[in-house]
Design a protein around this motif. Structure first.
Motif, PDB file in Angstrom:
ATOM      1  N   THR A 113       0.837  -1.186   0.000  1.00  0.00           N
ATOM      2  CA  THR A 113       0.000   0.000   0.000  1.00  0.00           C
ATOM      3  C   THR A 113       0.878   1.243   0.000  1.00  0.00           C
ATOM      4  O   THR A 113       1.862   1.318   0.723  1.00  0.00           O
ATOM      5  N   ALA A 114       0.543   2.216  -0.819  1.00  0.00           N
ATOM      6  CA  ALA A 114       1.335   3.441  -0.879  1.00  0.00           C
ATOM      7  C   ALA A 114       1.269   4.176   0.453  1.00  0.00           C
ATOM      8  O   ALA A 114       0.258   4.179   1.132  1.00  0.00           O
ATOM      9  N   THR A 115       2.387   4.797   0.832  1.00  0.00           N
ATOM     10  CA  THR A 115       2.474   5.521   2.097  1.00  0.00           C
ATOM     11  C   THR A 115       2.851   6.964   1.812  1.00  0.00           C
ATOM     12  O   THR A 115       3.773   7.214   1.029  1.00  0.00           O
ATOM     13  N   PRO A 116       2.171   7.935   2.390  1.00  0.00           N
ATOM     14  CA  PRO A 116       2.506   9.336   2.142  1.00  0.00           C
ATOM     15  C   PRO A 116       3.962   9.609   2.480  1.00  0.00           C
ATOM     16  O   PRO A 116       4.476   9.134   3.498  1.00  0.00           O
ATOM     17  N   PRO A 117       4.683  10.374   1.652  1.00  0.00           N
ATOM     18  CA  PRO A 117       6.102  10.609   1.884  1.00  0.00           C
ATOM     19  C   PRO A 117       6.388  11.395   3.157  1.00  0.00           C
ATOM     20  O   PRO A 117       7.516  11.415   3.615  1.00  0.00           O
ATOM     21  N   THR A 118       5.386  12.066   3.706  1.00  0.00           N
ATOM     22  CA  THR A 118       5.623  12.865   4.910  1.00  0.00           C
ATOM     23  C   THR A 118       5.519  12.055   6.197  1.00  0.00           C
ATOM     24  O   THR A 118       5.697  12.598   7.269  1.00  0.00           O
ATOM     25  N   THR A 119       5.228  10.752   6.084  1.00  0.00           N
ATOM     26  CA  THR A 119       5.042   9.944   7.282  1.00  0.00           C
ATOM     27  C   THR A 119       6.318   9.879   8.114  1.00  0.00           C
ATOM     28  O   THR A 119       6.271   9.906   9.340  1.00  0.00           O
ATOM     29  N   GLN A 120       7.477   9.785   7.472  1.00  0.00           N
ATOM     30  CA  GLN A 120       8.734   9.687   8.192  1.00  0.00           C
ATOM     31  C   GLN A 120       9.790  10.550   7.519  1.00  0.00           C
ATOM     32  O   GLN A 120       9.693  10.874   6.334  1.00  0.00           O
ATOM     33  N   VAL A 121      10.788  10.941   8.292  1.00  0.00           N
ATOM     34  CA  VAL A 121      11.882  11.751   7.754  1.00  0.00           C
ATOM     35  C   VAL A 121      13.200  11.068   8.083  1.00  0.00           C
ATOM     36  O   VAL A 121      13.341  10.408   9.115  1.00  0.00           O
ATOM     37  N   THR A 122      14.168  11.235   7.195  1.00  0.00           N
ATOM     38  CA  THR A 122      15.506  10.691   7.395  1.00  0.00           C
ATOM     39  C   THR A 122      16.473  11.836   7.656  1.00  0.00           C
ATOM     40  O   THR A 122      16.575  12.763   6.842  1.00  0.00           O
ATOM     41  N   LEU A 123      17.154  11.778   8.776  1.00  0.00           N
ATOM     42  CA  LEU A 123      18.098  12.829   9.139  1.00  0.00           C
ATOM     43  C   LEU A 123      19.424  12.640   8.409  1.00  0.00           C
ATOM     44  O   LEU A 123      19.671  11.609   7.769  1.00  0.00           O
ATOM     45  N   ALA A 124      20.290  13.630   8.519  1.00  0.00           N
ATOM     46  CA  ALA A 124      21.565  13.604   7.804  1.00  0.00           C
ATOM     47  C   ALA A 124      22.434  12.422   8.215  1.00  0.00           C
ATOM     48  O   ALA A 124      23.224  11.911   7.416  1.00  0.00           O
ATOM     49  N   ASP A 125      22.310  11.968   9.462  1.00  0.00           N
ATOM     50  CA  ASP A 125      23.131  10.856   9.937  1.00  0.00           C
ATOM     51  C   ASP A 125      22.504   9.501   9.648  1.00  0.00           C
ATOM     52  O   ASP A 125      23.019   8.468  10.082  1.00  0.00           O
ATOM     53  N   GLY A 126      21.373   9.482   8.912  1.00  0.00           N
ATOM     54  CA  GLY A 126      20.740   8.226   8.516  1.00  0.00           C
ATOM     55  C   GLY A 126      19.644   7.753   9.436  1.00  0.00           C
ATOM     56  O   GLY A 126      18.922   6.799   9.101  1.00  0.00           O
ATOM     57  N   ARG A 127      19.484   8.379  10.590  1.00  0.00           N
ATOM     58  CA  ARG A 127      18.420   7.954  11.498  1.00  0.00           C
ATOM     59  C   ARG A 127      17.066   8.423  10.976  1.00  0.00           C
ATOM     60  O   ARG A 127      16.958   9.483  10.352  1.00  0.00           O
ATOM     61  N   VAL A 128      16.048   7.622  11.270  1.00  0.00           N
ATOM     62  CA  VAL A 128      14.703   7.861  10.743  1.00  0.00           C
ATOM     63  C   VAL A 128      13.737   8.008  11.907  1.00  0.00           C
ATOM     64  O   VAL A 128      13.835   7.299  12.914  1.00  0.00           O
ATOM     65  N   GLU A 129      12.789   8.943  11.760  1.00  0.00           N
ATOM     66  CA  GLU A 129      11.743   9.088  12.767  1.00  0.00           C
ATOM     67  C   GLU A 129      10.462   9.549  12.104  1.00  0.00           C
ATOM     68  O   GLU A 129      10.448   9.951  10.935  1.00  0.00           O
ATOM     69  N   ILE A 130       9.360   9.485  12.858  1.00  0.00           N
ATOM     70  CA  ILE A 130       8.081   9.991  12.366  1.00  0.00           C
ATOM     71  C   ILE A 130       8.226  11.487  12.094  1.00  0.00           C
ATOM     72  O   ILE A 130       8.822  12.225  12.886  1.00  0.00           O
ATOM     73  N   PRO A 147       7.897  15.396  11.929  1.00  0.00           N
ATOM     74  CA  PRO A 147       7.321  16.366  12.870  1.00  0.00           C
ATOM     75  C   PRO A 147       5.922  16.783  12.431  1.00  0.00           C
ATOM     76  O   PRO A 147       5.677  17.095  11.262  1.00  0.00           O
ATOM     77  N   GLY A 148       4.999  16.758  13.381  1.00  0.00           N
ATOM     78  CA  GLY A 148       3.620  17.132  13.078  1.00  0.00           C
ATOM     79  C   GLY A 148       2.762  15.986  12.610  1.00  0.00           C
ATOM     80  O   GLY A 148       1.529  16.079  12.625  1.00  0.00           O
ATOM     81  N   ALA A 149       3.384  14.878  12.159  1.00  0.00           N
ATOM     82  CA  ALA A 149       2.609  13.722  11.720  1.00  0.00           C
ATOM     83  C   ALA A 149       2.124  12.950  12.947  1.00  0.00           C
ATOM     84  O   ALA A 149       2.827  12.872  13.959  1.00  0.00           O
ATOM     85  N   PRO A 150       0.930  12.386  12.896  1.00  0.00           N
ATOM     86  CA  PRO A 150       0.431  11.627  14.059  1.00  0.00           C
ATOM     87  C   PRO A 150       1.251  10.364  14.284  1.00  0.00           C
ATOM     88  O   PRO A 150       1.708   9.732  13.335  1.00  0.00           O
ATOM     89  N   ALA A 151       1.457  10.007  15.537  1.00  0.00           N
ATOM     90  CA  ALA A 151       2.153   8.768  15.865  1.00  0.00           C
ATOM     91  C   ALA A 151       1.290   7.580  15.476  1.00  0.00           C
ATOM     92  O   ALA A 151       0.062   7.675  15.466  1.00  0.00           O
ATOM     93  N   PRO A 152       1.894   6.464  15.108  1.00  0.00           N
ATOM     94  CA  PRO A 152       1.107   5.267  14.792  1.00  0.00           C
ATOM     95  C   PRO A 152       0.165   4.927  15.948  1.00  0.00           C
ATOM     96  O   PRO A 152       0.520   5.060  17.123  1.00  0.00           O
ATOM     97  N   SER A 153      -1.012   4.487  15.619  1.00  0.00           N
ATOM     98  CA  SER A 153      -2.004   4.136  16.630  1.00  0.00           C
ATOM     99  C   SER A 153      -2.764   2.908  16.153  1.00  0.00           C
ATOM    100  O   SER A 153      -2.476   2.354  15.099  1.00  0.00           O
ATOM    101  N   GLY A 154      -3.732   2.490  16.939  1.00  0.00           N
ATOM    102  CA  GLY A 154      -4.515   1.322  16.571  1.00  0.00           C
ATOM    103  C   GLY A 154      -4.158   0.119  17.409  1.00  0.00           C
ATOM    104  O   GLY A 154      -3.411   0.213  18.389  1.00  0.00           O
ATOM    105  N   PRO A 155      -4.662  -1.048  17.044  1.00  0.00           N
ATOM    106  CA  PRO A 155      -4.502  -2.247  17.876  1.00  0.00           C
ATOM    107  C   PRO A 155      -3.078  -2.791  17.927  1.00  0.00           C
ATOM    108  O   PRO A 155      -2.783  -3.650  18.757  1.00  0.00           O
ATOM    109  N   TYR A 156      -2.188  -2.322  17.057  1.00  0.00           N
ATOM    110  CA  TYR A 156      -0.828  -2.861  17.018  1.00  0.00           C
ATOM    111  C   TYR A 156       0.217  -1.856  17.502  1.00  0.00           C
ATOM    112  O   TYR A 156       1.404  -1.973  17.189  1.00  0.00           O
ATOM    113  N   ALA A 157      -0.229  -0.895  18.274  1.00  0.00           N
ATOM    114  CA  ALA A 157       0.686   0.124  18.795  1.00  0.00           C
ATOM    115  C   ALA A 157       0.355   0.429  20.248  1.00  0.00           C
ATOM    116  O   ALA A 157      -0.802   0.386  20.656  1.00  0.00           O
ATOM    117  N   ASN A 158       1.397   0.690  21.019  1.00  0.00           N
ATOM    118  CA  ASN A 158       1.232   1.297  22.329  1.00  0.00           C
ATOM    119  C   ASN A 158       2.493   2.113  22.623  1.00  0.00           C
ATOM    120  O   ASN A 158       3.448   2.095  21.839  1.00  0.00           O
TER     121      ASN A 158
END
Length: 509
Positions: free
Chosen positions: A7-24, A26-37
């Protein structure tokens, strides 16, 4: 859901920093639902703060523990000399460091724990299979380490209270005061884990050097009893360097690898807090093989000394420390054992299964609830039986654990490094219907690879002293190489099955 294109995922869901680390993003909602806590969500970059020292201290704290001690001393007890035992352990830890670093890479990069990492290959629901297997193994380890810690309390209290404590009425083959000591140590660990990960990090930082000093003190004490270091170095091998040694070497090597095969899977539970890839890579490379080899050397020297002084190799350091007539020395030795056991048990055997059990039902099982489940199950596996004999401890328990968990490591490494080139989609790791949903949340190809690798790895193994016989005698020759067989089989089969899936998907498209 059928096996279709991701399934296609919006490109704004996650960002990759200059050092290669990835995070959700900024401003995007954190994952939620039955498979997240909260415990399973990616750690934000600003909270990934562990340095090279933190990872090195973690490994020093985990490597310098009573179970590691008995690992090396157990090899002396079954006939090796100090050179053979140290060689076997050093080689095993260099080998197991490789999958440790490969699976640990996902931690600093994405901030995710092991059960979430496993979703990429096993599916969002299917990840519960390796997570539960890993958790149950941790429960066994937790029970063994808790028994060791309880034993230290039992001897420590006996030295202070006297024979009224040590000669108490027996229940189930042990003094009731031993069972009380076991319960006290069990409760102490529950208190620490409830304080959270930051408390664990601080505890590891000071526990590591304390335990190392304690090991050197035991070496000094034993060399003094033996009349110098000469008798410690001169104890001969009962095996020689011929066929008898090499027959024992392979299963012993697999057992030594099996000792840390658990952490080679769930090391992302810790590396997810890493400040950088360099921090986790150097921290683990400096902390694991060096400290394990050093501790193995100290262990075999002391055990060889016990053979020279007492006429038998005493592989249990608690039993050995209890032989001293010096009250101060005994107290120091047993307190060292307590700190060492707490250090490894909380870090290695409570943190990881807590995340694993939480992954089963994220909405209902928190990190703390998962830790409590581990504590309960750790008692129900009867750890006193697993720990009662070095043959069963090294060749049955460690061999089976290594063979089974090697199959999971093969799948994780193949999926993350060969198929995905270390690229994951954070949002889809928590989302039903995404690219990691496969068929109904399960990737049956990973399950098949796991089952096949597991059967070949442990099907021919001896289960003594737990039960007699081998489940599949025809596979007995493979059992001596269980970890390598499991890892290699599952990796190759998984890649083949996923290649067939890829062709089917392209044809369907």
């Amino acid at each position: 859901m059928t096996d279709t294109a991701p399934t296609a995922t919006p490109p704004t869901t996650q960002v990759t920093l200059a050092d290669g680390r990835v995070e959700i993003a900024p401003g995007a909602p954190a994952p939620s639902g039955p498979y997240a806590n909260e415990d399973l969500l990616p750690v934000p970059v600003e909270k990934r703060t562990w340095t090279t020292y933190n990872f090195s201290a973690l490994w020093v704290g985990m490597a310098h523990n009573t179970a590691s001690w008995t690992l090396a001393s157990g090899l002396i007890a079954v006939g090796m000399d100090w050179k053979q035992a140290v060689f076997t352990i050093a080689l095993a830890n260099v080998i197991v460091l490789i999958p440790m670093l490969l699976t640990g890479h996902a931690g600093p990069k994405y901030g995710i724990p092991f059960p979430v990492f496993a979703r990429a290959s096993f599916g969002i629901r299917g990840a519960n299979l390796p997570a539960v297997v890993r958790a149950l193994v941790a429960c066994g380890w937790f029970g063994i380490q808790t028994w060791i810690g309880g034993e230290a309390i039992y001897f420590l209290a006996g030295k202070l209270i006297g024979s009224g404590w040590t000669d108490a009425a027996k229940v189930g083959g042990y003094a009731w005061t031993m069972w009380l000591s076991f319960a006290i140590f069990w409760a102490l660990q529950v208190v620490i884990i409830y304080r959270g990960m930051e408390t664990i990090r601080r505890f590891e930082n000071w526990a590591a050097p304390f335990v190392l000093v304690g090991a050197f003190v035991m070496l000094w004490w034993m060399s003094d009893k033996a009349g110098g270091f000469g008798p410690l170095l001169d104890q001969p091998s009962k095996l020689g360097w011929g066929a008898d040694f090499w027959t024992l070497f392979a299963p012993a090597l697999m057992g030594m690898i099996g000792f840390w095969s658990t952490l080679s899977l769930n090391i992302p539970d810790f590396t997810r807090y890493g400040r950088s890839q360099k921090a986790q890579t150097w921290g683990q490379a400096l902390g694991l093989p060096t400290t394990m080899t050093l501790f193995a050397f100290l262990s075999v020297m002391v055990t060889s000394g016990s053979q020279a002084v007492y006429g038998e190799a005493i592989w249990d350091p608690v039993q050995l420390a209890a032989k001293t007539d010096n009250t101060v020395g005994l107290l120091f030795a047993l307190v060292t054992v307590l700190v060492a056991t707490l250090s490894v048990n909380v870090a290695a055997n409570l943190v990881s299964p807590a995340f694993d059990f939480s992954n089963i039902a994220p909405r209902r099982i928190s990190f703390r609830a998962g830790a409590l489940a581990t504590c309960v199950l750790g008692v129900l596996i009867f750890p006193w039986k697993l720990y009662s004999d070095p043959q069963g401890y090294i060749f049955t328990w460690l061999g089976l654990v290594g063979g089974l968990l090697g199959t999971v490591a093969g799948i994780l490494i193949a999926d993350y490094w060969i198929l995905r080139r270390s690229k994951l989609d954070l949002a889809d790791l928590y989302r039903q219907g995404g690219r990691y949903w496969y068929e109904g949340g399960w990737n049956w190809r990973a399950v098949v690879a796991f089952a096949a690798g597991g059967v070949l790895a442990v099907g021919g193994a001896s289960f003594k002293p737990l039960v007699d016989g081998r489940p599949i005698p025809a596979l007995a020759d493979l059992a001596d190489y269980g970890w390598a067989v499991g890892l290699g089989t599952s990796m190759v089969l998984y890649l083949l099955l996923m290649a067939v899936r890829g062709r089917g998907t392209r044809r369907a498209g």
